[in-house]
Enzyme design. Structure first.
Site, PDB file in Angstrom:
ATOM      1  N   HIS A  61       0.837  -1.069   0.090  1.00 32.61           N
ATOM      2  CA  HIS A  61       0.251  -0.061   0.141  1.00 32.61           C
ATOM      3  C   HIS A  61       0.740   1.147   0.082  1.00 32.61           C
ATOM      4  O   HIS A  61       2.098   1.056   0.076  1.00 32.61           O
ATOM      5  CB  HIS A  61      -0.834  -0.009   1.107  1.00 32.61           C
ATOM      6  CG  HIS A  61      -0.188   0.140   2.304  1.00 32.61           C
ATOM      7  ND1 HIS A  61       0.330  -0.976   3.234  1.00 32.61           N
ATOM      8  CD2 HIS A  61      -0.306   1.201   3.430  1.00 32.61           C
ATOM      9  CE1 HIS A  61       0.792  -0.649   4.489  1.00 32.61           C
ATOM     10  NE2 HIS A  61       0.559   0.644   4.420  1.00 32.61           N
ATOM     11  N   HIS A  63       1.269   3.921   2.092  1.00 33.59           N
ATOM     12  CA  HIS A  63       2.206   4.521   3.276  1.00 33.59           C
ATOM     13  C   HIS A  63       3.443   4.641   2.888  1.00 33.59           C
ATOM     14  O   HIS A  63       4.032   3.651   2.252  1.00 33.59           O
ATOM     15  CB  HIS A  63       1.727   3.822   4.523  1.00 33.59           C
ATOM     16  CG  HIS A  63       0.667   4.454   5.031  1.00 33.59           C
ATOM     17  ND1 HIS A  63      -0.187   3.596   6.066  1.00 33.59           N
ATOM     18  CD2 HIS A  63      -0.025   5.619   5.235  1.00 33.59           C
ATOM     19  CE1 HIS A  63      -1.221   4.511   6.430  1.00 33.59           C
ATOM     20  NE2 HIS A  63      -0.972   5.709   5.988  1.00 33.59           N
ATOM     21  N   ASP A  65       6.453   4.342   4.338  1.00 23.74           N
ATOM     22  CA  ASP A  65       7.407   3.318   5.122  1.00 23.74           C
ATOM     23  C   ASP A  65       6.811   2.147   4.125  1.00 23.74           C
ATOM     24  O   ASP A  65       7.899   0.881   4.601  1.00 23.74           O
ATOM     25  CB  ASP A  65       6.868   3.075   6.472  1.00 23.74           C
ATOM     26  CG  ASP A  65       5.502   2.435   6.770  1.00 23.74           C
ATOM     27  OD1 ASP A  65       4.678   3.251   6.593  1.00 23.74           O
ATOM     28  OD2 ASP A  65       5.431   1.750   7.638  1.00 23.74           O
ATOM     29  N   HIS A  66       6.080   2.066   3.295  1.00 23.39           N
ATOM     30  CA  HIS A  66       6.041   0.711   2.481  1.00 23.39           C
ATOM     31  C   HIS A  66       6.554   0.852   1.027  1.00 23.39           C
ATOM     32  O   HIS A  66       6.470  -0.245   0.291  1.00 23.39           O
ATOM     33  CB  HIS A  66       4.640   0.162   2.650  1.00 23.39           C
ATOM     34  CG  HIS A  66       4.177  -0.389   3.922  1.00 23.39           C
ATOM     35  ND1 HIS A  66       4.150  -1.652   4.164  1.00 23.39           N
ATOM     36  CD2 HIS A  66       3.812   0.422   5.015  1.00 23.39           C
ATOM     37  CE1 HIS A  66       3.861  -1.527   5.595  1.00 23.39           C
ATOM     38  NE2 HIS A  66       3.604  -0.485   5.873  1.00 23.39           N
TER      39      HIS A  66
END
Length: 256
Positions: A61, A63, A65-66
């Protein structure tokens, strides 16, 4: 033999102890990077992993941090002289943003030494990664809180949890979830559960594990400030948790 190496095990809050959560899944003929947040290139170097070793990148997804390390990782592929293609796989509603993000970061296909193959998926449809590894996804509620902003900002709210199937083993990778109920999205028996622990409580997890009965559970997406609480809870509820492990960067497991 399937191997899973935990490149990062931290939450979205930057940490000196843990990199952002990312997994390297190794089969006999493919090496798959699951998520690539900020700093992924350095995290791979820290663990002596050749970046050109990676064949497939899956983005769960959007966000940061991904996915925010993707442009830097692809740039490093070029600087390292990569010539073999790389597959980038994400949900169909994420793909337009991912492409625009890369093009705006000057990842121009005509200027790369290698081919970038974009591939999308939809929920509840098998995606074949290798001859012996596939996954399907179901939407969880992690991004539901953004629904009120979706129209104004043209947001993709795709937030899948993953069911990987290797040989006869079922491996759930929760990705980020919205509630403990999201751990029950799949009806299939669970052999291995890789579960984020930022957005749920340990006491809730006990009840779910009693229902799912996985052979092994690995906790990821760990906030520094929550680590002692998790370890204390595991030590005092050992009989209820069974084979449950708090992971760390560089942790490895093998699936026969």
């Amino acid at each position: 033999m399937l191997k899973i190496k935990f490149i990062g095990t931290g939450s979205a809050k930057a940490s000196l102890k843990r990199n952002f959560t990312s997994l390297l899944i190794q089969t006999s003929n493919e090496n798959i990077l699951m998520d690539c947040g900020e700093g992924i290139s350095k995290a791979l170097l820290q663990q002596n992993i050749d970046m050109n070793f990676i064949d497939i990148i899956i983005i769960s997804h959007l966000h940061s941090d991904h996915f925010a390390g993707l442009a830097g990782l692809l740039t490093n592929f070029k600087l390292l002289g990569r010539i073999k293609p790389v597959r980038i796989i994400t949900h169909k509603s994420n793909l337009p943003f991912i492409k625009n993000f890369l093009f705006s970061s000057f990842i121009i296909p005509e200027r790369m030494n290698y081919e970038i193959e974009f591939e999308d998926f939809d929920y509840e449809k098998d995606i074949i990664l290798t001859d012996d590894l596939k996954f399907l996804t179901k939407q969880n509620s992690h991004l539901s809180k953004y629904q009120i902003h979706q129209e104004n900002y043209n947001l993709s709210l795709a937030s899948p949890s993953f069911l990987f199937t290797y040989a006869n083993k079922n491996i759930i990778f929760t990705s980020d979830i919205g509630s403990v109920d999201n751990l029950l999205l799949f009806s299939e028996p669970v052999d291995i559960l890789i579960c984020e622990i930022t957005h749920i409580y340990m006491a809730e997890l006990v009840e779910v594990l009693q229902k799912l009965k996985p052979s092994e559970t690995y906790l990821i997406h760990i906030p520094d400030e929550k680590e002692k609480e998790i370890l204390d809870f595991l030590s005092t509820h050992d009989s209820e948790f069974g084979n449950t492990f708090l992971t760390y960067d560089g942790f490895e497991i093998s699936v026969p």
